[in-house]
Motif scaffolding. Structure first.
Motif, PDB file in Angstrom:
ATOM      1  N   LYS A   1      -5.117 -46.690  28.968  1.00 24.80           N
ATOM      2  CA  LYS A   1      -5.658 -47.719  29.848  1.00 24.80           C
ATOM      3  C   LYS A   1      -4.803 -47.779  31.103  1.00 24.80           C
ATOM      4  CE  LYS A   1      -7.465 -50.559  26.120  1.00 24.80           C
ATOM      5  NZ  LYS A   1      -7.441 -51.883  25.509  1.00 24.80           N
ATOM      6  N   VAL A   2      -5.355 -48.370  32.167  1.00 22.13           N
ATOM      7  CA  VAL A   2      -4.613 -48.494  33.419  1.00 22.13           C
ATOM      8  C   VAL A   2      -4.623 -49.940  33.920  1.00 22.13           C
ATOM      9  CG1 VAL A   2      -4.525 -47.811  35.844  1.00 22.13           C
ATOM     10  CG2 VAL A   2      -4.987 -46.110  34.107  1.00 22.13           C
ATOM     11  N   ARG A   3      -5.795 -50.539  34.034  1.00 25.30           N
ATOM     12  CA  ARG A   3      -5.885 -51.886  34.601  1.00 25.30           C
ATOM     13  C   ARG A   3      -5.150 -52.923  33.748  1.00 25.30           C
ATOM     14  NH1 ARG A   3     -11.444 -50.216  35.743  1.00 25.30           N
ATOM     15  NH2 ARG A   3     -11.645 -49.952  38.000  1.00 25.30           N
ATOM     16  N   THR A   4      -5.350 -52.870  32.456  1.00 23.61           N
ATOM     17  CA  THR A   4      -4.700 -53.847  31.571  1.00 23.61           C
ATOM     18  C   THR A   4      -3.182 -53.729  31.606  1.00 23.61           C
ATOM     19  OG1 THR A   4      -6.648 -53.933  30.149  1.00 23.61           O
ATOM     20  CG2 THR A   4      -4.568 -54.702  29.192  1.00 23.61           C
ATOM     21  N   PRO A   5      -2.611 -52.526  31.489  1.00 23.09           N
ATOM     22  CA  PRO A   5      -1.152 -52.439  31.587  1.00 23.09           C
ATOM     23  C   PRO A   5      -0.623 -52.920  32.941  1.00 23.09           C
ATOM     24  CG  PRO A   5      -2.053 -50.359  30.814  1.00 23.09           C
ATOM     25  CD  PRO A   5      -3.203 -51.246  31.152  1.00 23.09           C
ATOM     26  N   ALA A   6      -1.341 -52.597  34.018  1.00 27.72           N
ATOM     27  CA  ALA A   6      -0.907 -53.055  35.342  1.00 27.72           C
ATOM     28  C   ALA A   6      -0.931 -54.575  35.403  1.00 27.72           C
ATOM     29  CB  ALA A   6      -1.804 -52.449  36.424  1.00 27.72           C
TER      30      ALA A   6
ATOM     31  N   GLY B   1       8.565 -55.756  31.924  1.00 28.87           N
ATOM     32  CA  GLY B   1       7.364 -55.268  32.602  1.00 28.87           C
ATOM     33  C   GLY B   1       7.037 -53.836  32.229  1.00 28.87           C
ATOM     34  N   SER B   2       8.051 -52.989  32.159  1.00 29.44           N
ATOM     35  CA  SER B   2       7.830 -51.585  31.798  1.00 29.44           C
ATOM     36  C   SER B   2       7.314 -51.473  30.361  1.00 29.44           C
ATOM     37  CB  SER B   2       9.124 -50.784  31.939  1.00 29.44           C
ATOM     38  OG  SER B   2       9.535 -50.751  33.277  1.00 29.44           O
ATOM     39  N   ALA B   3       7.885 -52.254  29.462  1.00 31.14           N
ATOM     40  CA  ALA B   3       7.446 -52.216  28.065  1.00 31.14           C
ATOM     41  C   ALA B   3       5.989 -52.646  27.939  1.00 31.14           C
ATOM     42  CB  ALA B   3       8.340 -53.109  27.206  1.00 31.14           C
ATOM     43  N   ARG B   4       5.622 -53.689  28.651  1.00 29.79           N
ATOM     44  CA  ARG B   4       4.220 -54.150  28.616  1.00 29.79           C
ATOM     45  C   ARG B   4       3.283 -53.071  29.144  1.00 29.79           C
ATOM     46  NH1 ARG B   4       3.528 -60.239  28.131  1.00 29.79           N
ATOM     47  NH2 ARG B   4       5.478 -60.672  27.056  1.00 29.79           N
ATOM     48  N   MET B   5       3.697 -52.403  30.194  1.00 28.74           N
ATOM     49  CA  MET B   5       2.835 -51.363  30.769  1.00 28.74           C
ATOM     50  C   MET B   5       2.778 -50.142  29.866  1.00 28.74           C
ATOM     51  SD  MET B   5       3.378 -51.681  34.890  1.00 28.74           S
ATOM     52  CE  MET B   5       5.153 -51.670  34.899  1.00 28.74           C
ATOM     53  N   ARG B   6       3.897 -49.752  29.282  1.00 28.13           N
ATOM     54  CA  ARG B   6       3.906 -48.577  28.395  1.00 28.13           C
ATOM     55  C   ARG B   6       2.973 -48.767  27.206  1.00 28.13           C
ATOM     56  NH1 ARG B   6       9.386 -48.274  29.640  1.00 28.13           N
ATOM     57  NH2 ARG B   6       9.939 -49.553  27.853  1.00 28.13           N
ATOM     58  N   ASP B   7       2.930 -49.972  26.667  1.00 26.39           N
ATOM     59  CA  ASP B   7       2.063 -50.229  25.509  1.00 26.39           C
ATOM     60  C   ASP B   7       0.603 -49.916  25.829  1.00 26.39           C
ATOM     61  OD1 ASP B   7       4.269 -51.022  24.051  1.00 26.39           O
ATOM     62  OD2 ASP B   7       3.887 -53.179  24.298  1.00 26.39           O
TER      63      ASP B   7
ATOM     64  N   ASP C   1      -0.692 -56.605  32.848  1.00 22.07           N
ATOM     65  CA  ASP C   1       0.339 -57.123  31.943  1.00 22.07           C
ATOM     66  C   ASP C   1       1.740 -57.031  32.546  1.00 22.07           C
ATOM     67  OD1 ASP C   1      -1.668 -57.619  30.114  1.00 22.07           O
ATOM     68  OD2 ASP C   1      -1.187 -55.889  28.831  1.00 22.07           O
ATOM     69  N   GLY C   2       1.983 -55.988  33.328  1.00 24.59           N
ATOM     70  CA  GLY C   2       3.296 -55.819  33.942  1.00 24.59           C
ATOM     71  C   GLY C   2       3.462 -56.554  35.256  1.00 24.59           C
ATOM     72  N   LYS C   3       2.361 -56.938  35.869  1.00 23.20           N
ATOM     73  CA  LYS C   3       2.376 -57.545  37.209  1.00 23.20           C
ATOM     74  C   LYS C   3       3.324 -58.741  37.348  1.00 23.20           C
ATOM     75  CE  LYS C   3      -0.768 -59.835  40.429  1.00 23.20           C
ATOM     76  NZ  LYS C   3      -2.177 -60.180  40.685  1.00 23.20           N
ATOM     77  N   PRO C   4       3.256 -59.758  36.482  1.00 16.81           N
ATOM     78  CA  PRO C   4       4.151 -60.902  36.712  1.00 16.81           C
ATOM     79  C   PRO C   4       5.634 -60.536  36.630  1.00 16.81           C
ATOM     80  CG  PRO C   4       2.901 -61.181  34.666  1.00 16.81           C
ATOM     81  CD  PRO C   4       2.384 -59.958  35.340  1.00 16.81           C
ATOM     82  N   PHE C   5       5.966 -59.592  35.776  1.00 15.65           N
ATOM     83  CA  PHE C   5       7.360 -59.169  35.626  1.00 15.65           C
ATOM     84  C   PHE C   5       7.827 -58.393  36.854  1.00 15.65           C
ATOM     85  CE2 PHE C   5       5.711 -59.739  31.357  1.00 15.65           C
ATOM     86  CZ  PHE C   5       6.682 -60.565  30.806  1.00 15.65           C
ATOM     87  N   LEU C   6       6.960 -57.515  37.360  1.00 14.50           N
ATOM     88  CA  LEU C   6       7.341 -56.745  38.548  1.00 14.50           C
ATOM     89  C   LEU C   6       7.365 -57.611  39.800  1.00 14.50           C
ATOM     90  CD1 LEU C   6       5.644 -53.268  38.031  1.00 14.50           C
ATOM     91  CD2 LEU C   6       7.998 -53.957  37.611  1.00 14.50           C
ATOM     92  N   TYR C   7       6.459 -58.566  39.908  1.00 16.68           N
ATOM     93  CA  TYR C   7       6.505 -59.482  41.045  1.00 16.68           C
ATOM     94  C   TYR C   7       7.798 -60.290  41.021  1.00 16.68           C
ATOM     95  CZ  TYR C   7       1.694 -58.816  42.727  1.00 16.68           C
ATOM     96  OH  TYR C   7       0.542 -58.313  43.271  1.00 16.68           O
ATOM     97  N   ALA C   8       8.130 -60.835  39.857  1.00 14.85           N
ATOM     98  CA  ALA C   8       9.379 -61.598  39.730  1.00 14.85           C
ATOM     99  C   ALA C   8      10.581 -60.690  39.972  1.00 14.85           C
ATOM    100  CB  ALA C   8       9.465 -62.250  38.352  1.00 14.85           C
ATOM    101  N   GLY C   9      10.528 -59.466  39.455  1.00 18.31           N
ATOM    102  CA  GLY C   9      11.607 -58.511  39.670  1.00 18.31           C
ATOM    103  C   GLY C   9      11.784 -58.179  41.142  1.00 18.31           C
TER     104      GLY C   9
END
Length: 152
Positions: A117-122, A105-111, A124-132
């Motif tokens: 950008k803000v909305r797209t990284p958020a 999730g962090s890697a997806r957001m950092r990219d 992209d990271g959302k499913p990983f952070l929700y699962a985490g």
């Protein structure tokens, strides 16, 4: 209990709480701001960087402290042949899952944050952070059961 055992136990509890709390705070408190575009890229990138740092440090310290505790409290037979051992092994599996989910999730957001950008990284990271977050809660539940002596 020897001082080394007490330090290992305290370190384990402190960093388990820190790691779980950080993942949950970022998921519930910061990620929604990114999804709505209500946070600037630089502060969001700072939070993602701190999430990665806390996750990596916690994973290492939990590995070391948990390894010490397991080596002193369990045998291979008790880990693989008792309910309590299965709970410890479940914790190890969940620990690996949490580390992987936070890293992904962090890697997806950092990219995306590198592109300002803000909305797209958020998103992209959302499913990983929700699962985490679910895994973090399961880890805390498992730890509570182990600490109380309740087996499932």
């Amino acid at each position: 209990m020897a001082l080394v055992d007490a330090v290992a136990y305290a370190t384990h509890l402190l960093f388990a709480g820190l790691w779980s709390g950080t993942v949950l705070f970022v998921t519930v408190g910061i990620l929604p701001l990114g999804l709505r575009g209500e946070i600037r890229p630089d502060p969001f990138a700072f939070v993602v960087s701190r999430l990665s740092t806390v996750s990596r440090a916690s994973a290492l310290l939990l590995f070391l402290s948990g390894g010490h505790m397991a080596a002193n409290a369990y045998t291979v037979e008790s880990l693989t042949g008792t309910q309590r051992g299965y709970q410890v092994l479940a914790m190890v599996v969940l620990w690996f899952l949490l580390a992987g989910l936070v890293e992904a999730g962090s890697a997806r957001m950092r990219d995306g944050l590198a592109e300002e950008k803000v909305r797209t990284p958020a998103r992209d990271g959302k499913p990983f952070l929700y699962a985490g977050s679910v895994v973090a809660l399961l880890l805390l539940l498992d730890a509570g059961l182990l600490a109380s002596g309740v087996t499932f």
